[in-house]
Motif scaffolding. Structure first.
Motif, PDB file in Angstrom:
ATOM      1  N   ASP A   1     -41.190 -12.649  70.881  1.00 28.33           N
ATOM      2  CA  ASP A   1     -39.913 -11.791  71.001  1.00 28.33           C
ATOM      3  C   ASP A   1     -39.706 -11.624  72.298  1.00 28.33           C
ATOM      4  N   GLU A   2     -38.713 -12.018  73.097  1.00 29.70           N
ATOM      5  CA  GLU A   2     -38.193 -11.960  74.334  1.00 29.70           C
ATOM      6  C   GLU A   2     -38.404 -10.499  75.007  1.00 29.70           C
ATOM      7  N   SER A   3     -37.773  -9.336  74.230  1.00 32.44           N
ATOM      8  CA  SER A   3     -37.911  -8.179  74.611  1.00 32.44           C
ATOM      9  C   SER A   3     -39.423  -7.528  74.916  1.00 32.44           C
ATOM     10  N   ARG A   4     -40.139  -8.091  74.360  1.00 32.55           N
ATOM     11  CA  ARG A   4     -41.879  -7.778  74.521  1.00 32.55           C
ATOM     12  C   ARG A   4     -42.554  -8.778  75.350  1.00 32.55           C
ATOM     13  N   THR A   5     -41.938  -9.388  76.028  1.00 37.05           N
ATOM     14  CA  THR A   5     -42.753 -10.210  77.014  1.00 37.05           C
ATOM     15  C   THR A   5     -42.502  -9.690  78.447  1.00 37.05           C
ATOM     16  N   ASN A   6     -41.877  -8.609  78.689  1.00 42.80           N
ATOM     17  CA  ASN A   6     -41.489  -8.102  79.759  1.00 42.80           C
ATOM     18  C   ASN A   6     -42.501  -7.269  80.402  1.00 42.80           C
ATOM     19  N   LEU A   7     -43.497  -7.781  81.513  1.00 47.38           N
ATOM     20  CA  LEU A   7     -44.441  -7.024  82.005  1.00 47.38           C
ATOM     21  C   LEU A   7     -44.124  -6.027  82.999  1.00 47.38           C
ATOM     22  N   SER A   8     -43.419  -5.238  82.771  1.00 42.16           N
ATOM     23  CA  SER A   8     -43.024  -3.937  83.683  1.00 42.16           C
ATOM     24  C   SER A   8     -44.097  -2.795  83.863  1.00 42.16           C
ATOM     25  N   PRO A   9     -43.844  -1.965  84.747  1.00 39.11           N
ATOM     26  CA  PRO A   9     -44.721  -0.902  85.092  1.00 39.11           C
ATOM     27  C   PRO A   9     -44.812   0.061  83.975  1.00 39.11           C
ATOM     28  N   GLU A  10     -43.376   0.361  83.042  1.00 38.79           N
ATOM     29  CA  GLU A  10     -43.515   1.229  81.879  1.00 38.79           C
ATOM     30  C   GLU A  10     -44.443   0.498  80.730  1.00 38.79           C
ATOM     31  N   ARG A  11     -44.357  -0.835  80.577  1.00 37.17           N
ATOM     32  CA  ARG A  11     -45.102  -1.545  79.469  1.00 37.17           C
ATOM     33  C   ARG A  11     -46.706  -1.525  79.857  1.00 37.17           C
ATOM     34  N   ARG A  12     -47.026  -1.510  81.108  1.00 33.22           N
ATOM     35  CA  ARG A  12     -48.584  -1.175  81.706  1.00 33.22           C
ATOM     36  C   ARG A  12     -48.889   0.161  81.172  1.00 33.22           C
TER      37      ARG A  12
ATOM     38  N   THR B   1     -46.568 -14.681  76.670  1.00 32.41           N
ATOM     39  CA  THR B   1     -46.268 -15.062  75.437  1.00 32.41           C
ATOM     40  C   THR B   1     -47.253 -14.258  74.590  1.00 32.41           C
ATOM     41  N   ALA B   2     -48.510 -14.310  75.272  1.00 34.88           N
ATOM     42  CA  ALA B   2     -49.356 -13.445  74.458  1.00 34.88           C
ATOM     43  C   ALA B   2     -48.770 -11.873  74.309  1.00 34.88           C
ATOM     44  N   ALA B   3     -48.307 -11.332  75.242  1.00 34.41           N
ATOM     45  CA  ALA B   3     -47.658 -10.093  75.340  1.00 34.41           C
ATOM     46  C   ALA B   3     -46.484 -10.052  74.289  1.00 34.41           C
ATOM     47  N   GLY B   4     -45.890 -11.070  74.030  1.00 32.15           N
ATOM     48  CA  GLY B   4     -44.559 -11.334  73.029  1.00 32.15           C
ATOM     49  C   GLY B   4     -45.276 -11.081  71.630  1.00 32.15           C
ATOM     50  N   TYR B   5     -46.552 -11.626  71.361  1.00 23.34           N
ATOM     51  CA  TYR B   5     -47.340 -11.480  70.025  1.00 23.34           C
ATOM     52  C   TYR B   5     -47.685 -10.044  69.834  1.00 23.34           C
ATOM     53  N   GLY B   6     -47.533  -9.241  70.872  1.00 21.03           N
ATOM     54  CA  GLY B   6     -48.114  -7.819  70.832  1.00 21.03           C
ATOM     55  C   GLY B   6     -49.595  -7.532  71.357  1.00 21.03           C
ATOM     56  N   ALA B   7     -50.018  -8.538  72.336  1.00 20.21           N
ATOM     57  CA  ALA B   7     -51.384  -8.335  73.097  1.00 20.21           C
ATOM     58  C   ALA B   7     -51.125  -7.273  74.205  1.00 20.21           C
ATOM     59  N   ARG B   8     -51.726  -6.204  74.497  1.00 13.19           N
ATOM     60  CA  ARG B   8     -51.849  -5.157  75.507  1.00 13.19           C
ATOM     61  C   ARG B   8     -52.425  -6.017  76.709  1.00 13.19           C
ATOM     62  N   VAL B   9     -51.621  -5.953  77.698  1.00 10.72           N
ATOM     63  CA  VAL B   9     -51.985  -6.825  78.915  1.00 10.72           C
ATOM     64  C   VAL B   9     -51.983  -6.291  80.347  1.00 10.72           C
ATOM     65  N   LEU B  10     -53.304  -5.767  80.801  1.00  9.75           N
ATOM     66  CA  LEU B  10     -53.382  -4.821  82.096  1.00  9.75           C
ATOM     67  C   LEU B  10     -54.029  -5.726  82.944  1.00  9.75           C
ATOM     68  N   SER B  11     -53.213  -5.947  84.147  1.00  9.85           N
ATOM     69  CA  SER B  11     -53.814  -6.448  85.462  1.00  9.85           C
ATOM     70  C   SER B  11     -54.326  -5.255  86.200  1.00  9.85           C
ATOM     71  N   SER B  12     -54.943  -5.536  87.241  1.00  3.84           N
ATOM     72  CA  SER B  12     -55.811  -4.605  88.179  1.00  3.84           C
ATOM     73  C   SER B  12     -56.557  -3.521  87.356  1.00  3.84           C
ATOM     74  N   ALA B  13     -57.191  -3.938  86.347  1.00  5.15           N
ATOM     75  CA  ALA B  13     -58.054  -3.275  85.168  1.00  5.15           C
ATOM     76  C   ALA B  13     -59.392  -3.833  85.231  1.00  5.15           C
ATOM     77  N   ARG B  14     -60.292  -3.641  86.123  1.00  7.17           N
ATOM     78  CA  ARG B  14     -61.611  -4.273  86.129  1.00  7.17           C
ATOM     79  C   ARG B  14     -62.762  -3.406  85.218  1.00  7.17           C
ATOM     80  N   VAL B  15     -63.113  -4.617  84.469  1.00  6.68           N
ATOM     81  CA  VAL B  15     -64.376  -4.210  83.548  1.00  6.68           C
ATOM     82  C   VAL B  15     -65.551  -3.866  84.031  1.00  6.68           C
ATOM     83  N   VAL B  16     -66.033  -2.869  84.195  1.00  4.11           N
ATOM     84  CA  VAL B  16     -67.341  -2.230  85.167  1.00  4.11           C
ATOM     85  C   VAL B  16     -68.499  -2.234  83.991  1.00  4.11           C
ATOM     86  N   GLY B  17     -68.447  -2.220  82.808  1.00  2.00           N
ATOM     87  CA  GLY B  17     -69.626  -2.152  82.043  1.00  2.00           C
ATOM     88  C   GLY B  17     -69.296  -2.380  80.676  1.00  2.00           C
ATOM     89  N   LEU B  18     -70.407  -2.492  79.706  1.00  2.00           N
ATOM     90  CA  LEU B  18     -70.076  -2.810  78.444  1.00  2.00           C
ATOM     91  C   LEU B  18     -70.519  -1.898  77.523  1.00  2.00           C
TER      92      LEU B  18
END
Ligand SMILES: Cc1cc2nc3c(=O)[nH]c(=O)nc-3n(C[C@H](O)[C@H](O)[C@H](O)COP(=O)(O)OP(=O)(O)OC[C@H]3O[C@@H](n4cnc5c(N)ncnc54)[C@H](O)[C@@H]3O)c2cc1C
Length: 427
Positions: free
Chosen positions: A3-14, A190-207
């Motif tokens: 879905d095109e409208s869901r692939t936009n990786l904007s600050p609002e989306r983040r 494309t993953a975001a278009g399928y509904g994945a929540r995608v965050l850059s600048s997000a470092r995993v620091v522990g499990l």
């Protein structure tokens, strides 16, 4: 792209994705926004699962923007009798060129110059013929043209920069090339278009563990949000770490006793030269597309690859034990590349011709051999404790297979999850 409208990786989306992650338990959480992690996020999201993808820096900031940018089987692996590896990669090449990303992955001819008497043409010719067979065996219609033998005259017409006193002819064969960072971003979107929540600048620091013992399941991750210095937790039914040369860090988060993947970093350097530095083009003779070169070196191969108005020349293969975020070329790396390419060029190139240089780190599965050029290019998927899958190794070309294998392992206990769809899913 879904879905095109869901692939936009904007600050609002983040912001929205981060807020939703704090509330929910996702089915699959993927650590690492290189091509493997992006591929895993797409694989899981397109199966209908809820997915989070967390990248410490920017998309493709690690190895996935620093490759030779080839979608290839790896001609040189035939000499190591790695036929299944080559066949798998060539099958993926066909899928990418024909179905998944024909707008991003384009066929590219290479000349394999012959510098020795007749037996070399026979030896290389057999290898390239086998390469074609392995590449075509998977497909009914060929996505990539067949190889051709060129005489000395035809070789010099196709690539006038080659030294006529050194080169006796060539074999022209085809692979494909891609803008690696752009392609990875297309997979993320494309993953975001399928509904994945995608965050850059997000470092995993522990499990996040469910219990204290060494085998306590992983049920989520602790995250540092590098955009504002805050931290948050995401809960997940399964976590996939696709962190390339940083894989051992995730293993370390588990504690010393847990069995894990061992990944070694092997540095590869490329030089970027202007097209004018190497006289390669006679487009009529080379079939209308600028050919690259593949040259034998003492331990591996060196590519001269057309890249827009530039050439990319590389690569090297040496162990790297310093800062994995900032691999750097040494003057020895640069001299080595110049020496190797100048063996066959009429007009030698020098460091003054270089527009740029970049270095990347191959995530190689640690094995018996000390030489990084001999470590396996295959990938591995392991589950050191319930709820955590580690995937590493492989090549850019085989990211989709790695992603599928990792998601298969991650969803093993989840009921009703369909098989991967990505083999037929266009970006
Ligand atoms: C010089 C060179 C040339 C190559 N050429 C080719 C080629 O032509 N063709 C080919 O098929 N393959 C090639 N390869 C191999 C290919 O580039 C790699 O196999 C591939 O890019 C690896 O992708 P990845 O996603 O596994 O790793 P990466 O791209 O490194 O992604 C891992 C990501 O994980 C992130 N990360 C790490 N720790 C954390 C954390 N704690 N929290 C969140 N995120 C984290 C990193 O920031 C990084 O972005 C080449 C490799 C090199 C080095």
């Amino acid at each position: 792209m879904g879905d095109e409208s869901r692939t936009n990786l904007s600050p609002e989306r983040r912001r929205a994705d981060r807020a939703r992650l704090a509330d929910d338990v996702v089915d699959v959480l993927v650590i690492g926004g290189g091509v493997t992690g992006a591929g895993a996020a797409l694989d899981a999201a397109s199966r209908g699962l809820t997915v989070a993808l967390l990248e410490a820096r920017d998309w493709a900031a690690g190895t996935s923007s620093r490759s030779s940018k080839l979608i290839h089987g790896g001609l040189r692996y035939l000499e190591q009798f790695a036929f299944p590896l080559v066949h798998e990669a060539l099958s993926e090449r066909a899928r990418l060129v024909r179905t998944i990303a024909p707008h991003l992955v384009t066929p590219l001819p290479f000349l394999l110059p012959l510098t020795k008497p007749v037996y070399q043409r026979a030896y290389f010719g057999a290898g390239v013929a086998l390469y074609d067979v392995l590449g075509a065996a998977f497909t009914s219609g060929r996505a990539i043209p067949r190889h051709r033998h060129l005489s000395r005259k035809a070789t010099l017409e196709a690539f006038p920069a080659l030294r006529g006193d050194v080169v006796r002819g060539a074999i022209r064969y085809w692979d494909a090339q891609v803008d690696d960072a752009r392609h990875t971003l297309a997979v993320v979107r494309t993953a975001a278009g399928y509904g994945a929540r995608v965050l850059s600048s997000a470092r995993v620091v522990g499990l996040l563990r469910d219990g204290d013992g060494p085998d306590a399941p992983v049920v989520g991750v602790h995250v540092a949000d590098l955009t504002d210095g805050s931290s948050f937790t995401v809960r997940a039914r399964s976590v996939i770490a696709a962190t390339g040369v940083w894989s051992d860090d995730i293993g370390d988060m588990l504690g010393v006793s847990a069995p894990s993947l061992k990944v070694r970093a092997s540095k590869g350097v490329h030089l970027v030269l202007p097209r004018s530095a190497i006289d390669g083009a006679d487009l009529a003779a080379s079939g209308g597309t600028q050919a690259g070169l593949i040259l034998r070196t003492p331990t591996s191969v060196l590519f001269v690859i057309p890249w827009g108005e530039r050439w990319i020349v590389g690569t090297t293969d040496t162990p790297w034990r310093l800062d994995r975020d900032h691999p750097a070329a040494s003057s020895a790396d640069i001299d080595y590349i110049l020496d190797q390419v100048n063996r066959v060029l009429v007009r030698p190139v020098s460091v003054d011709d270089c527009l740029g240089v970049y270095a990347g780190l191959r995530p190689l599965l640690a094995g018996e051999s000390d030489e990084t050029s001999r470590l396996s290019r295959e990938h591995a998927v392991v589950m050191p404790v319930p709820g955590l899958v580690l995937v590493a190794g492989g090549k850019y070309t085989t990211y989709r297979v790695m992603a599928e294998d990792a998601v298969d392992a991650a969803v093993e206990g989840l009921p009703g999850v369909p098989p991967s769809r990505t083999a037929l899913l266009p970006l």
